[in-house]
Write an enzyme that holds these catalytic residues in place. Structure first.
Site, PDB file in Angstrom:
ATOM      1  N   ASP A 165       0.828  -1.215   0.000  1.00  0.00           N
ATOM      2  CA  ASP A 165       0.000   0.000   0.000  1.00  0.00           C
ATOM      3  C   ASP A 165       0.863   1.267   0.000  1.00  0.00           C
ATOM      4  O   ASP A 165       2.092   1.189  -0.039  1.00  0.00           O
ATOM      5  CB  ASP A 165      -0.947  -0.069   1.218  1.00  0.00           C
ATOM      6  CG  ASP A 165      -2.306   0.547   0.935  1.00  0.00           C
ATOM      7  OD1 ASP A 165      -2.443   1.316  -0.029  1.00  0.00           O
ATOM      8  OD2 ASP A 165      -3.255   0.264   1.703  1.00  0.00           O
ATOM      9  N   TRP A 199      -2.320   3.209  -6.048  1.00  0.00           N
ATOM     10  CA  TRP A 199      -3.597   3.854  -6.380  1.00  0.00           C
ATOM     11  C   TRP A 199      -3.598   4.572  -7.729  1.00  0.00           C
ATOM     12  O   TRP A 199      -4.401   5.489  -7.957  1.00  0.00           O
ATOM     13  CB  TRP A 199      -4.005   4.861  -5.276  1.00  0.00           C
ATOM     14  CG  TRP A 199      -3.812   4.406  -3.874  1.00  0.00           C
ATOM     15  CD1 TRP A 199      -4.053   3.154  -3.374  1.00  0.00           C
ATOM     16  CD2 TRP A 199      -3.329   5.178  -2.767  1.00  0.00           C
ATOM     17  NE1 TRP A 199      -3.756   3.113  -2.036  1.00  0.00           N
ATOM     18  CE2 TRP A 199      -3.314   4.331  -1.644  1.00  0.00           C
ATOM     19  CE3 TRP A 199      -2.924   6.513  -2.636  1.00  0.00           C
ATOM     20  CZ2 TRP A 199      -2.883   4.755  -0.383  1.00  0.00           C
ATOM     21  CZ3 TRP A 199      -2.506   6.950  -1.380  1.00  0.00           C
ATOM     22  CH2 TRP A 199      -2.488   6.074  -0.271  1.00  0.00           C
ATOM     23  N   GLU A 202       1.046   7.584  -9.962  1.00  0.00           N
ATOM     24  CA  GLU A 202       1.992   8.018 -11.000  1.00  0.00           C
ATOM     25  C   GLU A 202       1.924   7.106 -12.232  1.00  0.00           C
ATOM     26  O   GLU A 202       2.951   6.716 -12.777  1.00  0.00           O
ATOM     27  CB  GLU A 202       3.413   8.097 -10.436  1.00  0.00           C
ATOM     28  CG  GLU A 202       3.571   9.272  -9.483  1.00  0.00           C
ATOM     29  CD  GLU A 202       5.027   9.600  -9.117  1.00  0.00           C
ATOM     30  OE1 GLU A 202       5.949   9.189  -9.849  1.00  0.00           O
ATOM     31  OE2 GLU A 202       5.210  10.260  -8.093  1.00  0.00           O
ATOM     32  N   ASP A 220      -9.379   3.311  -4.027  1.00  0.00           N
ATOM     33  CA  ASP A 220     -10.157   2.164  -3.533  1.00  0.00           C
ATOM     34  C   ASP A 220     -11.577   2.115  -4.115  1.00  0.00           C
ATOM     35  O   ASP A 220     -12.243   3.138  -4.237  1.00  0.00           O
ATOM     36  CB  ASP A 220     -10.279   2.214  -2.005  1.00  0.00           C
ATOM     37  CG  ASP A 220      -8.995   1.765  -1.322  1.00  0.00           C
ATOM     38  OD1 ASP A 220      -7.967   1.583  -1.998  1.00  0.00           O
ATOM     39  OD2 ASP A 220      -9.038   1.594  -0.088  1.00  0.00           O
TER      40      ASP A 220
END
Ligand SMILES: *[C@@H]1O[C@H](CO)[C@@H](O)[C@H](O)[C@H]1NC(C)=O
Ligand SMILES: *[C@@H]1O[C@H](CO)[C@@H](O)[C@H](O)[C@H]1NC(C)=O
Length: 398
Positions: A165, A199, A202, A220
């Site tokens: 994460d 997520w 980049e 998410d």
């Protein structure tokens, strides 16, 4: 120097060979294709993850019961193999040597014992850490600056999959943080699937193929129609970057968690399968109802996801709320999803030119949800669909 390097290479190869049955030849193929050198993820991973349903409330009994249910329901037999812990498994502090520890009250037997239990069922165990100083929800220690040590810990426990994460990252680029853990896992002595969870920050599709086996392209998912459809669309942009060994990840499945309608979950599962997304179940499989099981266990839809060609299907046509998604499969077949994303019943049509077929081509069309086949189809595929409903087909040229 060259001799030392050569020795090092052989050393690394032999470690990997011991850890996961990766042969040197196979490794070479991957290196030349710029893929992560662990040989994993030749098809998208299938399994379960604790987060979407249980959030921070996890303990070893739940994980063991989930592994039991994976086998007893038959889901394991059709390909679901990873049982993945998400955040909140760890103790808040490292030990005096700096090692991660499981929370002693929720995982009293330890992670190695849990891995043994899961492995004895023919399944694999995944774990979670964070490319920052603290994890997202549990604020357990992150692995930034402890990559080698934590990768070795995971390997020693028998871990098969790491979700990594992106919280508390001190503004350091993921392009700096994620390769460190990738290296550490490769050096750990065990083949561990590496799932990047930055997520989509980049645009990892453009740089992560040599670093991870999958990379999140979105933030998410939530258990609602808007969230699910927007994840599908954001992920779709990166379709051309996915392939065997490295997959786009629009986040885990919400099927069975209760806040979407059956036709919405059917579309969710169909599009994830077509897009070659990881199929990580996010509901409580110990207590799923028939409808949920029917959706998650559709072997024909799963076969599209696991097709060996490994090309991500994508949105090929959009007419307001009416969409056609399609992609090639092995042996010249084509997978197609006709999808009505609008609020009223409508007819959705795919013309052969929309899905890359010559106008004269005759196909048989297998309906993967009705489990029926129509022979001698020419020119177009058309169906009437209720709001938010889809149909999924495999077309076989005759
Ligand atoms: C272990 O988990 C329990 C239950 O979530 C929590 O109350 C406790 O603070 C955790 N202990 C440590 C040492 O992390
Ligand atoms: C679930 O499916 C089984 C087998 O088809 C059937 O006997 C049972 O009645 C179903 N249960 C529900 C709640 O639909």
């Amino acid at each position: 120097m060259a001799v030392v390097l050569a020795f090092l290479c052989i050393f690394v190869l032999s470690i990997n060979a011991r850890g996961g049955g990766v042969t040197a030849a196979r490794l070479q193929t991957h290196l030349s294709a710029n893929l992560l050198a662990n040989g994993l993820g030749q098809t998208p991973p299938m399994g379960w993850n604790s987060w979407n349903h249980f959030n921070c409330h996890i303990e070893e009994k739940l994980i063991m019961e989930t592994a039991d249910a994976m086998v007893s329901t038959g889901l394991a037999a059709i390909g679901y193999e990873y049982i993945n812990l998400d955040d909140c498994w760890a103790q808040l502090h490292r030990d005096s040597q700096g090692n991660l520890l499981p929370n002693a009250s929720t995982f009293p037997s330890g992670i190695k014992a849990l891995a043994n239990y899961v492995h004895d069922k023919g399944l694999k165990l995944g774990i979670y850490s964070d490319a920052g100083t603290r994890t997202c929800k549990g604020t357990m220690p992150g692995s930034l600056g402890h990559e080698e040590q934590d990768a070795k810990t995971f390997a020693s426990w028998g871990i098969d999959y790491l979700k990594y994460d992106n919280c508390n990252n001190h503004g350091i680029s993921p392009k700096k943080r994620y390769p460190k853990m990738s290296e550490a896992l490769l050096n750990s002595g065990r083949a561990i699937f590496f799932s990047l969870c930055e997520w989509g920050q980049e645009d990892p599709a453009t740089w992560a193929a040599g670093i991870g086996n999958s990379w999140r392209t979105t933030s998410d998912i939530k258990d609602n129609w808007k969230s699910m459809t927007s994840r599908a669309d954001e992920n779709d942009k990166w379709a051309s970057y996915a392939g065997p060994g490295g997959w786009n990840d629009p986040d885990m499945l919400e099927v069975g968690n209760g806040a979407m309608k059956t036709e919405e979950y059917r579309a969710h599962f169909s599009i994830w399968a077509l897009a070659k997304a990881p199929l990580l179940i996010g509901c409580d499989i110990r207590a799923m109802n028939n409808v949920t099981f029917e959706l998650l266990s559709n072997k024909e839809v799963i076969a599209v996801n696991q097709d060996k060609l490994g090309v991500q299907g994508k949105k090929v046509k959009k007419d307001g709320d009416l969409e056609v998604w399609a992609g090639p499969l092995s042996d010249g077949k084509i997978a197609v999803v006709l999808w009505n994303r609008g609020p009223t019943e409508a007819t959705v049509t795919a013309y052969w030119s929309d899905i890359g077929l010559e106008s004269a081509t005759v196909v048989s069309a297998r309906d993967l949800w009705e489990h029926s086949t129509q022979a001698s189809m020419k020119g177009q595929l058309s169906t009437n669909l209720k709001p938010h409903a889809c149909r999924m087909y495999v077309l076989t040229p005759q």
